[in-house]
Design an enzyme around this catalytic site. Structure first.
Site, PDB file in Angstrom:
ATOM      1  N   LYS A  23      -6.503 -14.357  20.460  1.00 52.66           N
ATOM      2  CA  LYS A  23      -7.077 -14.459  19.115  1.00 52.66           C
ATOM      3  C   LYS A  23      -6.169 -13.738  18.117  1.00 52.66           C
ATOM      4  O   LYS A  23      -5.749 -12.614  18.345  1.00 52.66           O
ATOM      5  CB  LYS A  23      -8.470 -13.835  19.084  1.00 52.66           C
ATOM      6  CG  LYS A  23      -9.258 -14.102  17.819  1.00 52.66           C
ATOM      7  CD  LYS A  23     -10.718 -13.638  18.007  1.00 52.66           C
ATOM      8  CE  LYS A  23     -11.583 -14.042  16.828  1.00 52.66           C
ATOM      9  NZ  LYS A  23     -11.309 -13.230  15.645  1.00 52.66           N
TER      10      LYS A  23
ATOM     11  N   SER B  36      -7.872  -9.252  18.783  1.00 50.52           N
ATOM     12  CA  SER B  36      -9.074  -8.805  19.480  1.00 50.52           C
ATOM     13  C   SER B  36      -8.703  -8.007  20.718  1.00 50.52           C
ATOM     14  O   SER B  36      -7.702  -8.289  21.386  1.00 50.52           O
ATOM     15  CB  SER B  36      -9.925 -10.015  19.888  1.00 50.52           C
ATOM     16  OG  SER B  36     -11.015  -9.615  20.684  1.00 50.52           O
ATOM     17  N   SER B  37      -9.538  -7.022  21.012  1.00 54.98           N
ATOM     18  CA  SER B  37      -9.362  -6.239  22.236  1.00 54.98           C
ATOM     19  C   SER B  37     -10.075  -6.895  23.409  1.00 54.98           C
ATOM     20  O   SER B  37      -9.914  -6.452  24.553  1.00 54.98           O
ATOM     21  CB  SER B  37      -9.902  -4.822  22.029  1.00 54.98           C
ATOM     22  OG  SER B  37     -11.289  -4.875  21.723  1.00 54.98           O
TER      23      SER B  37
ATOM     24  N   THR C  34      -5.983  21.743 -17.041  1.00 59.35           N
ATOM     25  CA  THR C  34      -5.329  23.006 -17.351  1.00 59.35           C
ATOM     26  C   THR C  34      -4.543  23.543 -16.149  1.00 59.35           C
ATOM     27  O   THR C  34      -3.440  24.079 -16.297  1.00 59.35           O
ATOM     28  CB  THR C  34      -6.362  24.054 -17.810  1.00 59.35           C
ATOM     29  OG1 THR C  34      -6.961  23.588 -19.024  1.00 59.35           O
ATOM     30  CG2 THR C  34      -5.719  25.406 -18.053  1.00 59.35           C
TER      31      THR C  34
ATOM     32  N   THR D 242     -15.316 -28.023  -3.839  1.00 58.34           N
ATOM     33  CA  THR D 242     -16.124 -27.218  -4.755  1.00 58.34           C
ATOM     34  C   THR D 242     -17.421 -26.868  -4.048  1.00 58.34           C
ATOM     35  O   THR D 242     -18.008 -27.717  -3.364  1.00 58.34           O
ATOM     36  CB  THR D 242     -16.431 -27.985  -6.059  1.00 58.34           C
ATOM     37  OG1 THR D 242     -17.119 -29.201  -5.750  1.00 58.34           O
ATOM     38  CG2 THR D 242     -15.153 -28.303  -6.823  1.00 58.34           C
TER      39      THR D 242
ATOM     40  N   SER E 181      -0.919  22.505 -25.918  1.00 59.02           N
ATOM     41  CA  SER E 181      -2.188  22.751 -25.236  1.00 59.02           C
ATOM     42  C   SER E 181      -2.249  21.800 -24.058  1.00 59.02           C
ATOM     43  O   SER E 181      -1.589  20.746 -24.067  1.00 59.02           O
ATOM     44  CB  SER E 181      -3.366  22.484 -26.182  1.00 59.02           C
ATOM     45  OG  SER E 181      -4.583  22.350 -25.462  1.00 59.02           O
ATOM     46  N   THR E 182      -3.023  22.145 -23.055  1.00 54.46           N
ATOM     47  CA  THR E 182      -3.268  21.175 -21.984  1.00 54.46           C
ATOM     48  C   THR E 182      -3.766  19.858 -22.568  1.00 54.46           C
ATOM     49  O   THR E 182      -3.470  18.785 -22.045  1.00 54.46           O
ATOM     50  CB  THR E 182      -4.311  21.734 -20.993  1.00 54.46           C
ATOM     51  OG1 THR E 182      -3.748  22.845 -20.299  1.00 54.46           O
ATOM     52  CG2 THR E 182      -4.746  20.676 -19.988  1.00 54.46           C
ATOM     53  N   ASN E 183      -4.483  19.963 -23.697  1.00 58.25           N
ATOM     54  CA  ASN E 183      -5.159  18.787 -24.231  1.00 58.25           C
ATOM     55  C   ASN E 183      -4.230  17.784 -24.897  1.00 58.25           C
ATOM     56  O   ASN E 183      -4.665  16.674 -25.227  1.00 58.25           O
ATOM     57  CB  ASN E 183      -6.252  19.223 -25.209  1.00 58.25           C
ATOM     58  CG  ASN E 183      -7.245  20.151 -24.547  1.00 58.25           C
ATOM     59  OD1 ASN E 183      -7.288  20.249 -23.317  1.00 58.25           O
ATOM     60  ND2 ASN E 183      -8.038  20.842 -25.340  1.00 58.25           N
TER      61      ASN E 183
END
Length: 469
Positions: A326, A320-321, A103, A189, A142-144
Protein backbone atom coordinates in the site's frame (compact mmCIF):
# COMPACT_ATOMS: atom_id res chain seq x y z
CA UNK A 1 29.29 29.21 29.06
CA UNK A 2 32.07 29.54 31.63
CA UNK A 3 31.59 29.25 35.37
CA UNK A 4 32.59 32.86 36.15
CA UNK A 5 29.78 35.36 36.45
CA UNK A 6 29.41 39.12 36.48
CA UNK A 7 26.92 40.96 38.64
CA UNK A 8 24.42 43.16 36.80
CA UNK A 9 21.57 45.28 38.07
CA UNK A 10 18.26 46.47 36.61
CA UNK A 11 15.24 48.17 38.19
CA UNK A 12 14.03 44.86 39.66
CA UNK A 13 17.31 43.92 41.34
CA UNK A 14 20.65 42.17 40.83
CA UNK A 15 21.40 39.00 38.88
CA UNK A 16 24.55 37.01 38.22
CA UNK A 17 25.09 36.77 34.47
CA UNK A 18 27.45 34.14 32.97
CA UNK A 19 30.75 35.91 32.36
CA UNK A 20 31.04 34.97 28.69
CA UNK A 21 27.43 35.83 27.85
CA UNK A 22 26.91 38.86 25.64
CA UNK A 23 23.38 39.28 26.92
CA UNK A 24 22.77 40.92 30.28
CA UNK A 25 20.50 40.72 33.30
CA UNK A 26 17.30 41.86 31.57
CA UNK A 27 17.69 39.07 29.02
CA UNK A 28 18.48 36.59 31.80
CA UNK A 29 15.39 37.68 33.67
CA UNK A 30 13.30 37.07 30.53
CA UNK A 31 14.86 33.63 30.15
CA UNK A 32 13.75 32.83 33.67
CA UNK A 33 10.26 34.25 33.15
CA UNK A 34 9.23 32.83 29.79
CA UNK A 35 9.43 29.06 29.48
CA UNK A 36 6.69 29.01 26.84
CA UNK A 37 7.59 27.55 23.44
CA UNK A 38 11.18 26.54 24.01
CA UNK A 39 11.94 28.39 20.77
CA UNK A 40 14.40 31.28 21.18
CA UNK A 41 14.25 34.35 18.95
CA UNK A 42 17.46 33.10 17.29
CA UNK A 43 15.21 30.55 15.55
CA UNK A 44 14.25 33.46 13.27
CA UNK A 45 17.62 34.81 12.07
CA UNK A 46 16.00 37.43 9.85
CA UNK A 47 14.46 38.99 12.95
CA UNK A 48 17.94 39.30 14.47
CA UNK A 49 19.30 40.81 11.26
CA UNK A 50 16.41 43.28 11.23
CA UNK A 51 17.13 44.28 14.83
CA UNK A 52 20.80 44.78 13.98
CA UNK A 53 19.94 46.99 11.02
CA UNK A 54 17.63 49.07 13.21
CA UNK A 55 20.25 49.57 15.92
CA UNK A 56 22.85 50.43 13.30
CA UNK A 57 20.53 52.93 11.61
CA UNK A 58 19.66 54.47 14.98
CA UNK A 59 23.33 54.84 15.95
CA UNK A 60 24.15 56.49 12.63
CA UNK A 61 21.12 58.82 12.83
CA UNK A 62 21.87 59.81 16.42
CA UNK A 63 25.52 60.45 15.59
CA UNK A 64 24.59 62.59 12.58
CA UNK A 65 22.32 64.67 14.83
CA UNK A 66 25.11 65.18 17.35
CA UNK A 67 23.44 63.06 20.02
CA UNK A 68 25.78 60.06 20.13
CA UNK A 69 29.57 60.03 20.36
CA UNK A 70 31.07 58.99 17.01
CA UNK A 71 33.40 56.43 18.61
CA UNK A 72 30.53 54.72 20.42
CA UNK A 73 28.38 54.85 17.28
CA UNK A 74 31.11 53.13 15.26
CA UNK A 75 31.51 50.40 17.86
CA UNK A 76 27.75 49.81 17.93
CA UNK A 77 27.68 49.62 14.13
CA UNK A 78 30.54 47.12 14.06
CA UNK A 79 28.74 44.90 16.55
CA UNK A 80 25.57 45.14 14.44
CA UNK A 81 27.48 44.23 11.30
CA UNK A 82 28.66 41.05 12.99
CA UNK A 83 25.06 40.11 13.77
CA UNK A 84 24.06 40.79 10.16
CA UNK A 85 26.90 38.44 9.16
CA UNK A 86 25.44 35.67 11.34
CA UNK A 87 27.62 36.05 14.43
CA UNK A 88 26.44 36.20 18.07
CA UNK A 89 23.06 34.69 17.17
CA UNK A 90 23.33 32.06 19.91
CA UNK A 91 23.21 34.88 22.48
CA UNK A 92 19.66 35.83 21.44
CA UNK A 93 18.02 33.51 23.88
CA UNK A 94 14.64 34.85 25.01
CA UNK A 95 11.53 32.86 24.15
CA UNK A 96 9.82 34.03 20.98
CA UNK A 97 6.52 34.37 22.88
CA UNK A 98 6.91 36.76 25.80
CA UNK A 99 5.10 39.42 27.75
CA UNK A 100 5.97 43.09 27.55
CA UNK A 101 5.19 43.77 23.86
CA UNK A 102 8.64 42.56 22.80
CA UNK A 103 10.67 44.48 25.38
CA UNK A 104 12.69 41.36 26.21
CA UNK A 105 13.61 40.91 22.54
CA UNK A 106 14.61 44.55 22.23
CA UNK A 107 16.71 44.39 25.41
CA UNK A 108 18.32 41.13 24.34
CA UNK A 109 19.50 42.97 21.21
CA UNK A 110 20.54 46.07 23.19
CA UNK A 111 22.59 44.05 25.66
CA UNK A 112 24.32 41.82 23.09
CA UNK A 113 25.21 44.83 20.95
CA UNK A 114 26.37 46.90 23.95
CA UNK A 115 28.62 44.15 25.30
CA UNK A 116 30.14 43.36 21.91
CA UNK A 117 30.67 47.10 21.26
CA UNK A 118 32.41 47.34 24.65
CA UNK A 119 34.80 44.56 23.60
CA UNK A 120 35.45 46.33 20.30
CA UNK A 121 36.43 49.43 22.27
CA UNK A 122 38.71 47.40 24.58
CA UNK A 123 36.42 47.19 27.63
CA UNK A 124 35.02 44.29 29.62
CA UNK A 125 31.45 43.13 29.20
CA UNK A 126 29.08 44.86 31.61
CA UNK A 127 30.90 48.21 31.67
CA UNK A 128 27.65 50.00 30.97
CA UNK A 129 28.98 53.35 32.18
CA UNK A 130 30.93 53.40 28.89
CA UNK A 131 28.26 51.94 26.57
CA UNK A 132 24.83 51.37 28.03
CA UNK A 133 22.21 49.06 26.44
CA UNK A 134 19.53 51.66 27.21
CA UNK A 135 21.28 55.01 27.06
CA UNK A 136 23.40 54.40 23.96
CA UNK A 137 22.19 51.38 21.96
CA UNK A 138 18.52 52.21 22.57
CA UNK A 139 18.95 55.99 22.16
CA UNK A 140 15.89 57.74 20.64
CA UNK A 141 14.06 54.40 20.60
CA UNK A 142 11.42 52.39 22.37
CA UNK A 143 10.51 48.74 22.07
CA UNK A 144 7.26 50.08 20.66
CA UNK A 145 8.89 51.31 17.47
CA UNK A 146 11.89 48.96 17.32
CA UNK A 147 10.01 45.67 17.69
CA UNK A 148 7.24 46.24 15.10
CA UNK A 149 9.77 47.66 12.65
CA UNK A 150 11.98 44.60 13.11
CA UNK A 151 8.98 42.33 12.58
CA UNK A 152 8.12 44.13 9.36
CA UNK A 153 11.63 44.03 7.92
CA UNK A 154 11.94 40.32 8.74
CA UNK A 155 8.51 39.60 7.29
CA UNK A 156 9.35 41.38 4.04
CA UNK A 157 12.39 39.15 3.63
CA UNK A 158 10.41 36.02 4.52
CA UNK A 159 7.59 36.91 2.10
CA UNK A 160 10.09 37.26 -0.73
CA UNK A 161 11.15 33.65 -0.29
CA UNK A 162 7.53 32.50 -0.01
CA UNK A 163 6.68 34.22 -3.30
CA UNK A 164 9.61 32.43 -4.94
CA UNK A 165 8.25 29.10 -3.67
CA UNK A 166 4.74 29.90 -4.92
CA UNK A 167 6.15 30.73 -8.36
CA UNK A 168 8.07 27.44 -8.32
CA UNK A 169 4.89 25.48 -7.54
CA UNK A 170 2.85 27.36 -10.15
CA UNK A 171 5.44 26.53 -12.80
CA UNK A 172 5.27 22.84 -11.82
CA UNK A 173 1.49 22.83 -12.36
CA UNK A 174 1.88 24.72 -15.65
CA UNK A 175 4.38 22.17 -16.93
CA UNK A 176 1.98 19.33 -16.19
CA UNK A 177 -0.81 21.30 -17.83
CA UNK A 178 1.20 21.33 -21.05
CA UNK A 179 2.18 17.66 -20.71
CA UNK A 180 -1.42 16.56 -20.18
CA UNK A 181 -3.01 18.92 -22.71
CA UNK A 182 -4.36 16.15 -24.98
CA UNK A 183 -5.62 13.72 -22.33
CA UNK A 184 -9.43 13.67 -22.24
CA UNK A 185 -11.05 13.08 -18.86
CA UNK A 186 -14.36 13.62 -17.11
CA UNK A 187 -14.93 16.81 -15.19
CA UNK A 188 -16.96 16.50 -12.01
CA UNK A 189 -19.17 18.70 -9.87
CA UNK A 190 -20.39 17.64 -6.43
CA UNK A 191 -18.38 14.44 -6.99
CA UNK A 192 -20.77 13.53 -9.83
CA UNK A 193 -20.03 13.25 -13.55
CA UNK A 194 -20.27 16.63 -15.25
CA UNK A 195 -18.79 17.19 -18.74
CA UNK A 196 -15.52 16.29 -20.44
CA UNK A 197 -12.38 18.35 -20.13
CA UNK A 198 -8.66 17.72 -20.53
CA UNK A 199 -6.37 16.75 -17.72
CA UNK A 200 -4.23 19.66 -18.89
CA UNK A 201 -7.09 22.08 -18.23
CA UNK A 202 -7.35 20.75 -14.69
CA UNK A 203 -3.67 21.31 -13.96
CA UNK A 204 -3.66 24.71 -15.68
CA UNK A 205 -6.57 25.76 -13.46
CA UNK A 206 -4.54 24.84 -10.39
CA UNK A 207 -1.62 26.86 -11.74
CA UNK A 208 -3.86 29.91 -12.08
CA UNK A 209 -5.30 29.38 -8.58
CA UNK A 210 -1.82 29.39 -7.09
CA UNK A 211 -0.53 32.16 -9.32
CA UNK A 212 -3.25 34.59 -8.28
CA UNK A 213 -1.83 34.67 -4.78
CA UNK A 214 1.62 35.71 -5.96
CA UNK A 215 0.02 39.11 -6.57
CA UNK A 216 -1.95 39.05 -3.30
CA UNK A 217 1.29 38.37 -1.40
CA UNK A 218 2.98 41.28 -3.14
CA UNK A 219 0.10 43.56 -2.18
CA UNK A 220 0.24 42.42 1.45
CA UNK A 221 4.00 42.85 1.46
CA UNK A 222 3.54 46.45 0.33
CA UNK A 223 1.49 47.22 3.45
CA UNK A 224 4.29 45.92 5.65
CA UNK A 225 6.73 48.48 4.21
CA UNK A 226 5.26 51.23 6.41
CA UNK A 227 7.22 51.58 9.68
CA UNK A 228 6.97 53.71 12.84
CA UNK A 229 10.61 54.41 13.73
CA UNK A 230 10.81 57.60 15.78
CA UNK A 231 7.47 56.96 17.41
CA UNK A 232 9.21 55.98 20.67
CA UNK A 233 6.67 55.00 23.33
CA UNK A 234 3.26 55.81 21.84
CA UNK A 235 3.90 57.73 18.64
CA UNK A 236 4.54 61.20 20.02
CA UNK A 237 8.32 60.91 19.54
CA UNK A 238 9.16 61.68 23.18
CA UNK A 239 12.96 61.70 23.80
CA UNK A 240 13.74 61.76 20.09
CA UNK A 241 15.21 64.66 18.08
CA UNK A 242 12.64 66.32 15.75
CA UNK A 243 14.66 65.14 12.74
CA UNK A 244 15.35 61.67 14.08
CA UNK A 245 12.36 59.80 12.56
CA UNK A 246 13.24 60.99 9.07
CA UNK A 247 16.97 60.39 9.58
CA UNK A 248 16.67 56.88 10.99
CA UNK A 249 14.24 55.84 8.26
CA UNK A 250 16.62 57.09 5.57
CA UNK A 251 19.51 55.18 7.17
CA UNK A 252 17.38 52.05 7.44
CA UNK A 253 16.39 52.21 3.78
CA UNK A 254 20.06 52.63 2.87
CA UNK A 255 21.16 49.67 4.99
CA UNK A 256 18.40 47.23 4.07
CA UNK A 257 17.82 48.39 0.47
CA UNK A 258 14.11 47.93 1.19
CA UNK A 259 11.51 50.52 0.13
CA UNK A 260 10.54 51.31 3.72
CA UNK A 261 8.38 54.39 4.32
CA UNK A 262 7.75 56.31 7.51
CA UNK A 263 4.12 56.30 8.58
CA UNK A 264 2.47 59.72 8.27
CA UNK A 265 0.83 59.21 11.67
CA UNK A 266 3.08 57.54 14.23
CA UNK A 267 0.40 57.35 16.92
CA UNK A 268 -1.78 55.33 14.57
CA UNK A 269 1.12 53.22 13.35
CA UNK A 270 2.20 52.25 16.87
CA UNK A 271 -1.14 50.67 17.73
CA UNK A 272 -2.49 49.47 14.36
CA UNK A 273 -1.70 45.87 13.38
CA UNK A 274 -4.03 45.74 10.39
CA UNK A 275 -1.20 45.00 7.94
CA UNK A 276 -0.48 41.76 9.82
CA UNK A 277 -4.15 40.76 9.65
CA UNK A 278 -4.14 41.42 5.90
CA UNK A 279 -0.97 39.38 5.40
CA UNK A 280 -2.27 36.51 7.50
CA UNK A 281 -5.51 36.52 5.51
CA UNK A 282 -3.56 36.16 2.26
CA UNK A 283 -1.56 33.28 3.75
CA UNK A 284 -4.83 31.61 4.72
CA UNK A 285 -6.29 32.24 1.26
CA UNK A 286 -3.29 30.59 -0.41
CA UNK A 287 -3.19 27.65 1.94
CA UNK A 288 -6.93 26.98 1.59
CA UNK A 289 -6.42 26.75 -2.18
CA UNK A 290 -3.44 24.45 -1.78
CA UNK A 291 -5.40 22.19 0.55
CA UNK A 292 -8.27 22.02 -1.94
CA UNK A 293 -5.82 21.09 -4.71
CA UNK A 294 -4.29 18.42 -2.49
CA UNK A 295 -7.76 17.00 -1.82
CA UNK A 296 -8.24 16.80 -5.59
CA UNK A 297 -4.89 15.07 -6.09
CA UNK A 298 -5.82 12.49 -3.50
CA UNK A 299 -9.20 11.87 -5.15
CA UNK A 300 -7.87 11.65 -8.71
CA UNK A 301 -5.14 9.22 -7.63
CA UNK A 302 -7.44 7.12 -5.44
CA UNK A 303 -7.33 3.39 -6.02
CA UNK A 304 -5.38 1.96 -7.67
CA UNK A 305 -8.10 -0.57 -8.47
CA UNK A 306 -11.15 0.71 -6.62
CA UNK A 307 -10.91 4.47 -7.02
CA UNK A 308 -10.74 7.05 -9.80
CA UNK A 309 -7.13 6.18 -10.68
CA UNK A 310 -6.85 8.92 -13.31
CA UNK A 311 -3.37 9.97 -12.20
CA UNK A 312 -0.47 8.39 -10.35
CA UNK A 313 1.34 10.27 -7.61
CA UNK A 314 5.02 9.42 -7.20
CA UNK A 315 5.40 6.74 -4.50
CA UNK A 316 7.27 8.36 -1.63
CA UNK A 317 7.00 5.83 1.21
CA UNK A 318 5.36 2.53 2.21
CA UNK A 319 1.84 3.37 3.26
CA UNK A 320 1.03 0.79 5.87
CA UNK A 321 2.61 -1.26 8.61
CA UNK A 322 0.04 -4.03 8.02
CA UNK A 323 -1.14 -3.82 4.39
CA UNK A 324 1.66 -4.95 2.05
CA UNK A 325 2.27 -2.84 -1.04
CA UNK A 326 0.00 0.00 0.00
CA UNK A 327 1.30 3.46 -0.97
CA UNK A 328 -0.44 6.54 0.37
CA UNK A 329 -0.62 10.14 -0.94
CA UNK A 330 1.63 11.34 1.86
CA UNK A 331 2.78 14.59 0.24
CA UNK A 332 -0.72 16.00 -0.36
CA UNK A 333 -1.59 14.84 3.16
CA UNK A 334 1.26 16.78 4.74
CA UNK A 335 0.33 19.91 2.79
CA UNK A 336 -3.25 19.52 4.05
CA UNK A 337 -1.83 19.58 7.57
CA UNK A 338 0.24 22.67 6.77
CA UNK A 339 -3.03 24.30 5.78
CA UNK A 340 -4.67 23.42 9.08
CA UNK A 341 -1.76 25.00 10.96
CA UNK A 342 -1.78 28.19 8.87
CA UNK A 343 -5.55 28.53 9.29
CA UNK A 344 -5.12 28.16 13.05
CA UNK A 345 -2.34 30.74 13.07
CA UNK A 346 -4.61 33.13 11.19
CA UNK A 347 -7.08 32.96 14.06
CA UNK A 348 -4.23 33.64 16.50
CA UNK A 349 -3.18 36.69 14.45
CA UNK A 350 -6.79 37.90 14.37
CA UNK A 351 -7.21 37.60 18.13
CA UNK A 352 -3.77 39.11 18.82
CA UNK A 353 -4.56 42.11 16.62
CA UNK A 354 -7.93 42.55 18.29
CA UNK A 355 -6.29 42.23 21.72
CA UNK A 356 -4.53 45.57 21.47
CA UNK A 357 -5.62 48.32 23.85
CA UNK A 358 -5.32 52.08 23.59
CA UNK A 359 -1.92 53.24 22.26
CA UNK A 360 -0.15 49.88 21.93
CA UNK A 361 -0.74 46.27 20.97
CA UNK A 362 1.21 44.18 23.49
CA UNK A 363 0.39 40.92 21.70
CA UNK A 364 2.84 41.39 18.83
CA UNK A 365 5.21 38.59 19.95
CA UNK A 366 2.61 35.86 19.35
CA UNK A 367 1.40 37.71 16.29
CA UNK A 368 4.90 37.77 14.82
CA UNK A 369 5.65 34.17 15.76
CA UNK A 370 2.43 33.01 14.11
CA UNK A 371 3.22 34.84 10.88
CA UNK A 372 6.81 33.59 10.77
CA UNK A 373 5.67 30.03 11.34
CA UNK A 374 2.93 30.25 8.71
CA UNK A 375 5.23 31.73 6.08
CA UNK A 376 7.99 29.20 6.75
CA UNK A 377 5.84 26.05 6.71
CA UNK A 378 3.85 27.32 3.74
CA UNK A 379 7.05 27.98 1.81
CA UNK A 380 8.37 24.52 2.61
CA UNK A 381 4.97 23.03 1.79
CA UNK A 382 4.99 24.62 -1.68
CA UNK A 383 8.49 23.35 -2.43
CA UNK A 384 7.70 19.87 -1.10
CA UNK A 385 4.48 19.63 -3.10
CA UNK A 386 6.24 20.71 -6.30
CA UNK A 387 9.35 18.52 -5.98
CA UNK A 388 8.01 15.41 -4.30
CA UNK A 389 4.57 15.24 -5.90
CA UNK A 390 3.54 17.45 -8.82
CA UNK A 391 6.66 17.06 -10.96
CA UNK A 392 6.44 13.27 -10.72
CA UNK A 393 2.73 12.86 -11.51
CA UNK A 394 1.86 10.60 -14.43
CA UNK A 395 -1.49 10.19 -16.17
CA UNK A 396 -3.52 7.05 -16.83
CA UNK A 397 -4.80 8.25 -20.22
CA UNK A 398 -6.72 5.05 -21.07
CA UNK A 399 -8.49 5.07 -17.74
CA UNK A 400 -9.41 8.75 -18.18
CA UNK A 401 -10.89 8.08 -21.64
CA UNK A 402 -12.76 4.99 -20.48
CA UNK A 403 -14.53 6.97 -17.77
CA UNK A 404 -15.50 9.68 -20.27
CA UNK A 405 -16.90 7.26 -22.83
CA UNK A 406 -18.96 5.42 -20.21
CA UNK A 407 -20.27 8.59 -18.59
CA UNK A 408 -23.85 9.81 -18.67
CA UNK A 409 -22.42 13.32 -18.57
CA UNK A 410 -21.98 13.23 -22.34
CA UNK A 411 -25.70 13.85 -22.64
CA UNK A 412 -25.15 17.51 -21.70
CA UNK A 413 -23.70 18.15 -25.16
CA UNK A 414 -27.05 17.15 -26.70
CA UNK A 415 -28.98 20.02 -25.09
CA UNK A 416 -28.56 22.50 -27.97
CA UNK A 417 -29.61 19.85 -30.51
CA UNK A 418 -32.51 17.89 -29.00
CA UNK A 419 -33.46 20.08 -26.00
CA UNK A 420 -33.17 19.70 -22.26
CA UNK A 421 -36.28 17.53 -21.84
CA UNK A 422 -35.25 14.92 -24.42
CA UNK A 423 -31.69 14.97 -23.06
CA UNK A 424 -33.06 14.24 -19.58
CA UNK A 425 -35.08 11.37 -21.02
CA UNK A 426 -31.92 9.95 -22.62
CA UNK A 427 -29.95 10.28 -19.39
CA UNK A 428 -32.59 8.43 -17.36
CA UNK A 429 -32.83 5.67 -19.94
CA UNK A 430 -29.06 5.25 -20.01
CA UNK A 431 -28.85 5.03 -16.20
CA UNK A 432 -31.70 2.52 -15.94
CA UNK A 433 -30.60 0.30 -18.83
CA UNK A 434 -26.84 0.59 -18.59
CA UNK A 435 -26.75 1.31 -22.31
CA UNK A 436 -24.74 4.14 -23.89
CA UNK A 437 -26.12 7.58 -24.62
CA UNK A 438 -25.06 7.16 -28.24
CA UNK A 439 -27.12 3.97 -28.78
CA UNK A 440 -30.29 5.34 -27.15
CA UNK A 441 -30.26 8.59 -29.15
CA UNK A 442 -29.71 6.68 -32.36
CA UNK A 443 -32.48 4.23 -31.52
CA UNK A 444 -34.98 7.02 -30.91
CA UNK A 445 -33.99 8.67 -34.16
CA UNK A 446 -33.27 12.06 -32.61
CA UNK A 447 -29.95 12.41 -34.45
CA UNK A 448 -28.01 10.58 -37.14
CA UNK A 449 -24.89 8.59 -36.43
CA UNK A 450 -22.80 11.22 -38.23
CA UNK A 451 -24.24 13.97 -36.07
CA UNK A 452 -23.71 11.95 -32.91
CA UNK A 453 -20.10 11.17 -33.79
CA UNK A 454 -19.39 14.88 -34.00
CA UNK A 455 -21.49 16.04 -31.03
CA UNK A 456 -20.41 13.32 -28.61
CA UNK A 457 -16.73 13.42 -29.51
CA UNK A 458 -15.15 14.30 -26.14
CA UNK A 459 -12.51 16.52 -27.73
CA UNK A 460 -15.28 18.77 -29.05
CA UNK A 461 -16.67 19.32 -25.57
CA UNK A 462 -13.61 20.87 -23.96
CA UNK A 463 -14.15 24.34 -25.42
CA UNK A 464 -16.94 26.53 -26.84
CA UNK A 465 -18.11 25.72 -30.42
CA UNK A 466 -20.84 26.69 -32.86
CA UNK A 467 -23.84 24.42 -33.19
CA UNK A 468 -26.87 24.11 -35.51
CA UNK A 469 -30.28 22.85 -34.45
Amino acid sequence: MGNECRLERDCVGELEVPGDAYYGCQTLRAMNNYHITGIPISHYPRLLVALAYIKMAAAQANASLGLLDETIARAICRACEEIVDGKLHDHFVVDVIQGGAGTSTNMNANEVIANRALEIMGHEKGCYDVISPNTHVNMSQSTNDVYPTALRIALILEIRELIDAVVYLREAFEAKGVEFADIIKMGRTQLQDAVPMTLGQEFQAWAVMVGEDEHRLMEAQGLVHEINMGATAIGTGLNAHPDYARAVTEKLVELTTLPLVLSPNLVEATQDTGAYVQLSGVLKRLTVKLSKICNDLRLLSSGPRCGLNEINLPPMAPGSSIMPGKVNPVIPEVVNQVAFKVIGNDLTVTMAAEGGQLELNVMEPVLGQSLFESINILRRGCLTLADKCVRGITANADRCRELVENSIGLVTALNPYIGYERSTEIAKAAIESGRSVYDIVLEKGYLTSEELEDILKPENMTQPRFFHR
